[in-house]
Design a protein around this motif. Structure first.
Motif, PDB file in Angstrom:
ATOM      1  N   HIS A  93      28.747  41.420  34.996  1.00  0.00           N
ATOM      2  CA  HIS A  93      29.022  40.036  35.397  1.00  0.00           C
ATOM      3  C   HIS A  93      29.589  40.033  36.808  1.00  0.00           C
ATOM      4  CE1 HIS A  93      29.707  35.789  34.968  1.00  0.00           C
ATOM      5  NE2 HIS A  93      31.032  35.905  35.087  1.00  0.00           N
ATOM      6  N   ALA A 118      28.666  34.593  38.312  1.00  0.00           N
ATOM      7  CA  ALA A 118      29.435  33.358  38.409  1.00  0.00           C
ATOM      8  C   ALA A 118      29.327  32.814  39.818  1.00  0.00           C
ATOM      9  CB  ALA A 118      30.891  33.613  38.053  1.00  0.00           C
ATOM     10  N   HIS A 120      31.588  31.210  42.188  1.00  0.00           N
ATOM     11  CA  HIS A 120      32.978  30.878  42.463  1.00  0.00           C
ATOM     12  C   HIS A 120      33.248  30.599  43.936  1.00  0.00           C
ATOM     13  CE1 HIS A 120      34.390  31.562  38.459  1.00  0.00           C
ATOM     14  NE2 HIS A 120      34.153  32.861  38.467  1.00  0.00           N
ATOM     15  N   HIS A 158      27.073  31.346  35.679  1.00  0.00           N
ATOM     16  CA  HIS A 158      28.250  30.611  35.202  1.00  0.00           C
ATOM     17  C   HIS A 158      28.717  29.669  36.297  1.00  0.00           C
ATOM     18  CE1 HIS A 158      32.904  30.850  34.707  1.00  0.00           C
ATOM     19  NE2 HIS A 158      32.444  29.680  34.320  1.00  0.00           N
ATOM     20  N   ASN A 182      36.748  27.528  34.084  1.00  0.00           N
ATOM     21  CA  ASN A 182      37.498  28.783  34.135  1.00  0.00           C
ATOM     22  C   ASN A 182      38.617  28.802  33.101  1.00  0.00           C
ATOM     23  OD1 ASN A 182      36.185  30.321  36.194  1.00  0.00           O
ATOM     24  ND2 ASN A 182      37.003  28.882  37.696  1.00  0.00           N
ATOM     25  N   ALA A 367      31.709  31.887  27.578  1.00  0.00           N
ATOM     26  CA  ALA A 367      31.171  32.909  28.479  1.00  0.00           C
ATOM     27  C   ALA A 367      30.646  34.102  27.683  1.00  0.00           C
ATOM     28  CB  ALA A 367      32.241  33.363  29.463  1.00  0.00           C
TER      29      ALA A 367
END
Length: 382
Positions: A93, A118, A120, A158, A182, A367
């Protein structure tokens, strides 16, 4: 599951993304998974009994000081370490979209190892650092670069908010998008404490976040200066960053009573419990964990209604919103909440209840399902 988390920086908990990543790893382990981290770090950073894949720091010529001031460190690519880490995992991940993740995701793709990512790092966070946050061409270019460099190699992404999921769709991302917050640490819950002498007798406004251009602490300072209750207010700026000197100087010139510190988790919990109101003036946010923690802890937030931020989604009504970049409008909202303490206390409870919807444990479970789906798609069993 054996889960490998890849982040340029994991062990230096000095920014929101890193703090969220560390909490994410802790809950994954509590759920019975084996978690290892591939990141910049030293052996002293790793807890006893834990296994991690550590790389050296990558120095960025000319920009290294700027990068560090933003609370960020880049890891130097070591293909041997990356290979060892990726081949250990059931699923990889990616948490940051830079060189280490690029090498890892290409290797995982070649070897048929399940890999998710993800989103972010908002492009505007990068462009704002070089004073180009409002340049649409530059931001679009960064979205395009991220997609080609990292995200085209992963089938599942994600997204911490619907806002950023929609941005990815607009920019041509074709992967399956999983909108998962989150999550809020359960320690952030409704609590009130007596004020310490430094804050006693003051109406305490808390604002948490990196002191950088896009977080717009200048708007917060200017709004407090314009408030009818300026002399009653103590503004707490929780965080560090490249704009610290400018922001504190601005507050002094405006006659704003300001306190600045970077708080540990326990200190932040106490600060939230002693505060009366929370202000979030940032123009650019993927989710804004700091705002979520504040309202979960029992503070009414006032949030900049920016089209480039996910944070307005948390406002229960217009009393918690102001036009982004408008200190006069923010000052009016601050004055409203100061002058209506009974309504504020009632609304605090409603926001604390909203915080329960974003429980960290539930978000990590979502997740884990994404990881399981990715593993199954590769014909492997968990």
């Amino acid at each position: 599951m054996k889960i490998l988390l890849i982040a340029d920086q994991f062990y230096r908990a000095n920014n929101g993304m890193t703090i969220s990543a560390r909490r994410f790893a802790e809950v994954l382990e509590r759920h019975g998974n084996e978690v290892r981290v591939l990141s910049y770090g030293t052996p002293e950073d790793v807890a006893p009994g834990k296994t991690a894949y550590l790389m050296k720091k990558k120095y960025i010529p000319v920009f290294d000081k700027l990068v560090s001031s933003q609370g960020m460190t880049f890891a130097k690519v070591d293909k041997r370490i990356i290979s060892e880490a990726v081949h250990w995992a059931d699923v990889v991940h990616l948490l940051t979209p830079f060189a280490v993740s690029h090498n890892a995701v290409k290797l995982a793709r070649r070897e048929g190892i399940p890999c998710t990512a993800a989103f972010h790092v908002q492009p505007e966070n990068i462009s704002s650092s070089i004073h180009l946050g409002n340049c649409r061409f530059i931001n679009n270019l960064i979205y395009h670069w991220f997609r080609l460099y990292i995200y085209r190699y992963t089938d599942r992404i994600h997204c911490p908010s619907n806002f950023i999921a929609n941005e990815l769709k607009k920019h041509g991302y074709k992967s399956e998008l999983h909108v998962i917050s989150n999550g809020i640490d359960p320690d952030f819950k409704y609590n009130k404490l007596p004020k310490t002498p430094e804050f006693d007798g003051k109406f305490v406004i808390l604002s948490t976040g990196r002191l950088s251009i896009e977080k717009r602490q200048d708007v917060t300072v200017d709004a407090v200066a314009l408030s009818r209750h300026r002399k009653e207010i103590k503004l707490v700026l929780a965080g560090n960053g490249p704009r610290k000197k400018q922001i504190l100087s601005r507050a002094e010139k405006c006659g704003v009573d300001v306190y600045n510190n970077f708080f540990s988790k326990s200190e932040l919990l106490n600060m939230i419990a002693m505060s009366d109101l929370y202000v979030h003036s940032a123009d650019i946010e993927i989710e804004a964990m700091s705002c979520m923690e504040a309202f979960a802890g029992g503070l009414v937030p006032i949030i900049a209604d920016s089209p480039r931020s996910a944070t307005p989604q948390f406002a229960l009504d217009d009393r918690s919103l102001f036009p982004a970049g408008d200190p006069a409008a923010l000052a009016k909202k601050i004055d409203y909440w100061i002058e209506h303490p009974d309504i504020r206390r009632e609304t605090e409870m409603r926001y604390a209840e909203l915080g329960l919807k974003y429980a960290l444990d539930s978000c990590v479970s979502a997740a884990e399902k994404m990881f399981g789906d990715e593993i199954s798609a590769h014909g492997k069993k968990i």
